[in-house]
Write an enzyme that holds these catalytic residues in place. Sequence first.
Site, mmCIF file in Angstrom:
data_model
loop_
_atom_site.group_PDB
_atom_site.id
_atom_site.type_symbol
_atom_site.label_atom_id
_atom_site.label_comp_id
_atom_site.label_asym_id
_atom_site.label_seq_id
_atom_site.Cartn_x
_atom_site.Cartn_y
_atom_site.Cartn_z
ATOM 1 N N TYR A 2 -31.369 -27.167 -29.990
ATOM 2 C CA TYR A 2 -32.613 -27.837 -29.591
ATOM 3 C C TYR A 2 -32.616 -28.189 -28.100
ATOM 4 O O TYR A 2 -33.664 -28.309 -27.487
ATOM 5 C CB TYR A 2 -32.798 -29.139 -30.386
ATOM 6 C CG TYR A 2 -33.500 -28.980 -31.713
ATOM 7 C CD1 TYR A 2 -33.020 -28.093 -32.670
ATOM 8 C CD2 TYR A 2 -34.624 -29.733 -32.016
ATOM 9 C CE1 TYR A 2 -33.650 -27.970 -33.897
ATOM 10 C CE2 TYR A 2 -35.262 -29.614 -33.244
ATOM 11 C CZ TYR A 2 -34.771 -28.733 -34.178
ATOM 12 O OH TYR A 2 -35.391 -28.616 -35.393
ATOM 13 N N LYS A 40 -21.429 -22.752 -39.439
ATOM 14 C CA LYS A 40 -21.465 -21.295 -39.608
ATOM 15 C C LYS A 40 -20.266 -20.745 -38.840
ATOM 16 O O LYS A 40 -20.378 -19.902 -37.944
ATOM 17 C CB LYS A 40 -22.807 -20.752 -39.081
ATOM 18 C CG LYS A 40 -23.066 -19.287 -39.353
ATOM 19 C CD LYS A 40 -23.268 -18.949 -40.825
ATOM 20 C CE LYS A 40 -23.369 -17.441 -41.005
ATOM 21 N NZ LYS A 40 -23.380 -17.034 -42.432
ATOM 22 N N ASP A 49 -25.283 -21.101 -45.148
ATOM 23 C CA ASP A 49 -25.998 -20.291 -46.146
ATOM 24 C C ASP A 49 -25.561 -20.694 -47.558
ATOM 25 O O ASP A 49 -26.385 -20.834 -48.468
ATOM 26 C CB ASP A 49 -25.810 -18.783 -45.885
ATOM 27 C CG ASP A 49 -24.358 -18.370 -45.666
ATOM 28 O OD1 ASP A 49 -23.489 -19.245 -45.495
ATOM 29 O OD2 ASP A 49 -24.095 -17.145 -45.655
ATOM 30 N N ASP A 70 -32.062 -29.863 -39.728
ATOM 31 C CA ASP A 70 -33.522 -29.753 -39.817
ATOM 32 C C ASP A 70 -33.897 -28.954 -41.065
ATOM 33 O O ASP A 70 -34.732 -29.368 -41.865
ATOM 34 C CB ASP A 70 -34.059 -29.068 -38.555
ATOM 35 C CG ASP A 70 -35.570 -28.894 -38.604
ATOM 36 O OD1 ASP A 70 -36.256 -29.863 -38.965
ATOM 37 O OD2 ASP A 70 -36.059 -27.783 -38.298
ATOM 38 N N ASP A 91 -35.309 -30.417 -45.107
ATOM 39 C CA ASP A 91 -36.559 -30.031 -45.785
ATOM 40 C C ASP A 91 -36.242 -29.531 -47.192
ATOM 41 O O ASP A 91 -36.960 -29.827 -48.147
ATOM 42 C CB ASP A 91 -37.290 -28.917 -45.013
ATOM 43 C CG ASP A 91 -38.320 -29.470 -44.025
ATOM 44 O OD1 ASP A 91 -38.120 -30.586 -43.513
ATOM 45 O OD2 ASP A 91 -39.325 -28.771 -43.761
HETATM 46 C C1 IPM Z 1 -38.105 -32.953 -38.005
HETATM 47 C C2 IPM Z 1 -39.169 -32.069 -37.424
HETATM 48 C C3 IPM Z 1 -38.948 -31.951 -35.920
HETATM 49 C C4 IPM Z 1 -37.598 -31.303 -35.710
HETATM 50 C C5 IPM Z 1 -40.049 -31.198 -35.166
HETATM 51 C C6 IPM Z 1 -41.407 -31.781 -35.404
HETATM 52 C C7 IPM Z 1 -39.752 -31.119 -33.697
HETATM 53 O O1 IPM Z 1 -39.186 -30.835 -38.050
HETATM 54 O O2 IPM Z 1 -38.000 -34.116 -37.579
HETATM 55 O O3 IPM Z 1 -37.391 -32.504 -38.900
HETATM 56 O O4 IPM Z 1 -37.481 -30.075 -35.712
HETATM 57 O O5 IPM Z 1 -36.638 -32.047 -35.515
HETATM 58 MG MG MG Z 2 -37.889 -30.723 -39.747
#
Ligand code: IPM
Ligand code: MG
Length: 364
Positions: A149, A199, A231, A255, A259
């Site tokens: 990032y 990884k 993975d 990240d 999710d």
């Molecule tokens: C998160 C989001 C952010 C990230 C984006 C919006 C920049 O996806 O907080 O997980 O990638 O960190």
């Molecule tokens: Mg995210």
Amino acid sequence: MTWGRKIDVHKNITVIPGDGIGPEVVEQALRVLDQIERVHGHRFERVEALAGGAALDATGVPLPAETLETCKASDAVLLGALGGPKWDANPPGKKPETGLLGLRAGLGLYANLRPARVYSALANASTLKRDVVEGVDLLIVRELTGGIYFGKPRGISKEGEEEVGINTEVYRTSEIRRIAKAGFEAARKRRRKLTSVDKANVLEASQLWRRVVTEVANDFPDVELGHLYVDNCAMQLIANPKQFDVVVTSNLFGDILSDEAAMLTGSIGMLPSASLGGSLGMYEPVHGSAPDIAGKDIANPIATIASLAMMLKYSFGLQHESEGIEQAIVSVLEKGFRTADLREEGATIVGTRQMGDLILEEIG
Ligand code: IPM
Ligand code: MG
């Protein structure tokens, strides 16, 4: 020490409602905070600040210097969500997301805690089978101010006829060491099991990561450490999520995996987060700004309300108040109330504001 006397807390909070559903979910969290003030006699001063799309529209930049100053002068930050299609085509420095990354870096928030807990009332809301997800209680500790990032070189440049896009995964020993420590310390307060995800079969940055995490483990002999490739971890999260207690990983892997972990709980609208490491903490839901449902009073405010609960616990040491909010969320869900993202047979569907009402009624 004064026995039997309640000590009231007086703190300053910077509130960044942001874009899309950000303002409406934050509004519900602040109503819950009002209730905490009424019930427990604390005071939380709030000052609003701009970041993301709202800041771009008002000032031309995604993170005005004033916002960072306001945050630094407060005790904690509550953030809704940043971003939206209106600004998607903006150049890199003018994207709302740049504002979020600037806040994380500017406040030194290198440790991002993302708990994923499957409430038994919601075990049917997951796309996975009930017996796979029921009882899941894991914590992702995501490195937040390093890795790909922020690594350099980065950018898009010309190479003869072609263009080349470059990003770089960079981790220094000190960065790995401090996030590993955060992971071990979190595990120590839970079930004492830490999984480090990398990884290392391909990436040098991951090989260093694994080596440093293994070294740090010497200081935490009471915590069981394991390593997984990312993975495989993605697969294990779906196959057998109950094996996980704390997962520590890099910015990008965290990240993605967070999710995925969110969906174990039934909806990404459930996942709170705390970003720590600097002199103050920032609290935000894991979900995005969901522009398609913004302003319709249907967004799930629970992730933001649970983020507020994390603030009370981690920034202000108000364990009891924090647990009170979590318990209120559980009770409301157990009574069958759901926002639209958690729609299921027999449930009572309520809007954003009504979900806020129900939770604050439970609190007091
Ligand atoms: C998160 C989001 C952010 C990230 C984006 C919006 C920049 O996806 O907080 O997980 O990638 O960190
Ligand atoms: Mg995210």
